[in-house]
Design a protein around this motif. Sequence first.
Motif, PDB file in Angstrom:
ATOM      1  N   HIS A 144       0.768  -1.233  -0.048  1.00 24.29           N
ATOM      2  CA  HIS A 144      -0.179  -0.031   0.161  1.00 24.29           C
ATOM      3  C   HIS A 144       0.960   1.269  -0.186  1.00 24.29           C
ATOM      4  N   ARG A 145       0.342   2.439  -0.467  1.00 21.24           N
ATOM      5  CA  ARG A 145       1.111   3.599  -0.919  1.00 21.24           C
ATOM      6  C   ARG A 145       1.250   4.033   0.617  1.00 21.24           C
ATOM      7  N   ALA A 146       2.329   4.808   0.992  1.00 18.56           N
ATOM      8  CA  ALA A 146       2.423   5.324   2.401  1.00 18.56           C
ATOM      9  C   ALA A 146       3.316   6.464   2.135  1.00 18.56           C
ATOM     10  N   THR A 147       3.399   7.514   3.001  1.00 20.62           N
ATOM     11  CA  THR A 147       4.433   8.776   3.110  1.00 20.62           C
ATOM     12  C   THR A 147       4.897   8.567   4.518  1.00 20.62           C
ATOM     13  N   LEU A 148       6.416   8.588   4.425  1.00 21.50           N
ATOM     14  CA  LEU A 148       7.019   8.894   5.501  1.00 21.50           C
ATOM     15  C   LEU A 148       7.655  10.232   5.675  1.00 21.50           C
ATOM     16  N   GLU A 149       7.435  10.879   6.850  1.00 20.18           N
ATOM     17  CA  GLU A 149       8.034  12.215   7.101  1.00 20.18           C
ATOM     18  C   GLU A 149       8.793  12.514   8.256  1.00 20.18           C
ATOM     19  N   ILE A 150       9.927  13.279   8.191  1.00 18.04           N
ATOM     20  CA  ILE A 150      10.626  13.697   9.347  1.00 18.04           C
ATOM     21  C   ILE A 150      10.798  15.274   9.303  1.00 18.04           C
ATOM     22  N   MET A 151      10.316  15.880  10.301  1.00 11.72           N
ATOM     23  CA  MET A 151      10.397  17.436  10.341  1.00 11.72           C
ATOM     24  C   MET A 151      11.715  17.923  11.235  1.00 11.72           C
ATOM     25  N   LEU A 152      12.390  18.566  10.641  1.00 14.47           N
ATOM     26  CA  LEU A 152      13.640  19.290  11.312  1.00 14.47           C
ATOM     27  C   LEU A 152      13.266  20.623  11.678  1.00 14.47           C
ATOM     28  N   GLY A 153      12.863  20.794  12.744  1.00 14.08           N
ATOM     29  CA  GLY A 153      12.792  22.387  13.440  1.00 14.08           C
ATOM     30  C   GLY A 153      11.806  23.093  12.959  1.00 14.08           C
ATOM     31  N   VAL A 154      11.453  24.199  13.479  1.00 13.80           N
ATOM     32  CA  VAL A 154      10.793  25.354  13.052  1.00 13.80           C
ATOM     33  C   VAL A 154      11.477  26.616  13.074  1.00 13.80           C
ATOM     34  N   SER A 155      11.934  27.122  14.384  1.00 12.28           N
ATOM     35  CA  SER A 155      12.758  28.199  14.346  1.00 12.28           C
ATOM     36  C   SER A 155      14.357  27.956  14.180  1.00 12.28           C
ATOM     37  N   LYS A 156      14.800  26.628  14.585  1.00  9.90           N
ATOM     38  CA  LYS A 156      16.202  26.218  14.509  1.00  9.90           C
ATOM     39  C   LYS A 156      16.059  24.731  14.212  1.00  9.90           C
ATOM     40  N   ILE A 157      17.119  24.443  13.564  1.00  7.73           N
ATOM     41  CA  ILE A 157      17.015  22.901  13.120  1.00  7.73           C
ATOM     42  C   ILE A 157      16.685  21.851  14.044  1.00  7.73           C
ATOM     43  N   ALA A 158      17.055  22.128  15.327  1.00 11.57           N
ATOM     44  CA  ALA A 158      16.660  21.026  16.397  1.00 11.57           C
ATOM     45  C   ALA A 158      15.629  21.160  17.104  1.00 11.57           C
ATOM     46  N   ASP A 159      14.562  22.283  17.119  1.00  9.29           N
ATOM     47  CA  ASP A 159      13.597  22.279  17.971  1.00  9.29           C
ATOM     48  C   ASP A 159      12.281  21.885  17.155  1.00  9.29           C
ATOM     49  N   LYS A 160      11.430  21.288  17.712  1.00 10.76           N
ATOM     50  CA  LYS A 160      10.073  21.030  17.374  1.00 10.76           C
ATOM     51  C   LYS A 160      10.269  19.866  16.170  1.00 10.76           C
ATOM     52  N   CYS A 161      10.986  18.617  16.701  1.00  9.89           N
ATOM     53  CA  CYS A 161      11.468  17.624  15.608  1.00  9.89           C
ATOM     54  C   CYS A 161      10.443  16.459  15.555  1.00  9.89           C
ATOM     55  N   TYR A 162       9.857  15.892  14.705  1.00  9.29           N
ATOM     56  CA  TYR A 162       9.025  14.815  14.850  1.00  9.29           C
ATOM     57  C   TYR A 162       9.144  13.935  13.514  1.00  9.29           C
ATOM     58  N   VAL A 163       8.503  12.650  13.689  1.00 12.75           N
ATOM     59  CA  VAL A 163       8.280  11.826  12.449  1.00 12.75           C
ATOM     60  C   VAL A 163       6.905  11.385  12.280  1.00 12.75           C
ATOM     61  N   ARG A 164       6.508  10.823  11.134  1.00 17.12           N
ATOM     62  CA  ARG A 164       4.980  10.785  11.002  1.00 17.12           C
ATOM     63  C   ARG A 164       4.869   9.762   9.741  1.00 17.12           C
ATOM     64  N   ILE A 165       3.931   8.752   9.822  1.00 21.46           N
ATOM     65  CA  ILE A 165       3.713   7.887   8.861  1.00 21.46           C
ATOM     66  C   ILE A 165       2.144   8.497   8.243  1.00 21.46           C
ATOM     67  N   ASP A 166       2.232   8.545   6.934  1.00 17.60           N
ATOM     68  CA  ASP A 166       1.034   8.974   6.286  1.00 17.60           C
ATOM     69  C   ASP A 166       0.518  10.283   7.105  1.00 17.60           C
ATOM     70  N   ASN A 167      -0.870   9.951   7.458  1.00 18.14           N
ATOM     71  CA  ASN A 167      -1.614  11.315   8.284  1.00 18.14           C
ATOM     72  C   ASN A 167      -1.701  10.679   9.449  1.00 18.14           C
ATOM     73  N   GLY A 168      -0.734   9.830  10.406  1.00 19.21           N
ATOM     74  CA  GLY A 168      -0.923   9.443  11.527  1.00 19.21           C
ATOM     75  C   GLY A 168      -0.254  10.363  12.344  1.00 19.21           C
ATOM     76  N   ARG A 169      -0.282  10.156  13.864  1.00 25.22           N
ATOM     77  CA  ARG A 169       0.083  11.281  14.833  1.00 25.22           C
ATOM     78  C   ARG A 169       1.509  11.342  14.881  1.00 25.22           C
ATOM     79  N   GLU A 170       1.785  12.568  15.125  1.00 20.76           N
ATOM     80  CA  GLU A 170       3.243  13.044  15.170  1.00 20.76           C
ATOM     81  C   GLU A 170       3.891  12.498  16.192  1.00 20.76           C
ATOM     82  N   LEU A 171       5.184  11.882  16.104  1.00 16.55           N
ATOM     83  CA  LEU A 171       5.806  11.347  17.096  1.00 16.55           C
ATOM     84  C   LEU A 171       7.134  12.198  17.305  1.00 16.55           C
ATOM     85  N   TRP A 172       7.080  13.158  18.527  1.00 15.23           N
ATOM     86  CA  TRP A 172       8.141  14.194  18.517  1.00 15.23           C
ATOM     87  C   TRP A 172       9.220  13.567  19.493  1.00 15.23           C
ATOM     88  N   PHE A 173      10.332  14.133  19.021  1.00 15.29           N
ATOM     89  CA  PHE A 173      11.561  13.575  19.681  1.00 15.29           C
ATOM     90  C   PHE A 173      12.473  15.013  19.803  1.00 15.29           C
TER      91      PHE A 173
END
Length: 81
Positions: A14-43
């Motif tokens: 099945h098609r899926a999208t994998l996502e990693i977000m790297l920061g908002v204001s700076k590269i290491a703040d508010k980082c998360y991973v997500r699969i499709d439209n699932g919940r964001e797993l912050w780290f």
Amino acid sequence: MSIRWIRNVMVDGHRATLEIMLGVSKIADKCYVRIDNGRELWFTPNEDSRKTILRQGTELLQSQMQGKKILSTNGSEFTWN
């Protein structure tokens, strides 16, 4: 402005999208991973480097996808880089 690592893949056929977000204001703040439209797993990254954050994010995604067959959209083996 955030930086996103996004990959479209096939998960168990099945098609899926994998996502990693790297920061908002700076590269290491508010980082998360997500699969499709699932919940964001912050780290919290261990370092402020893109390479380290991506490695942590891909490790989190891999742990979430354990036991699933993941392929690139063309049917080849998916590489996590």
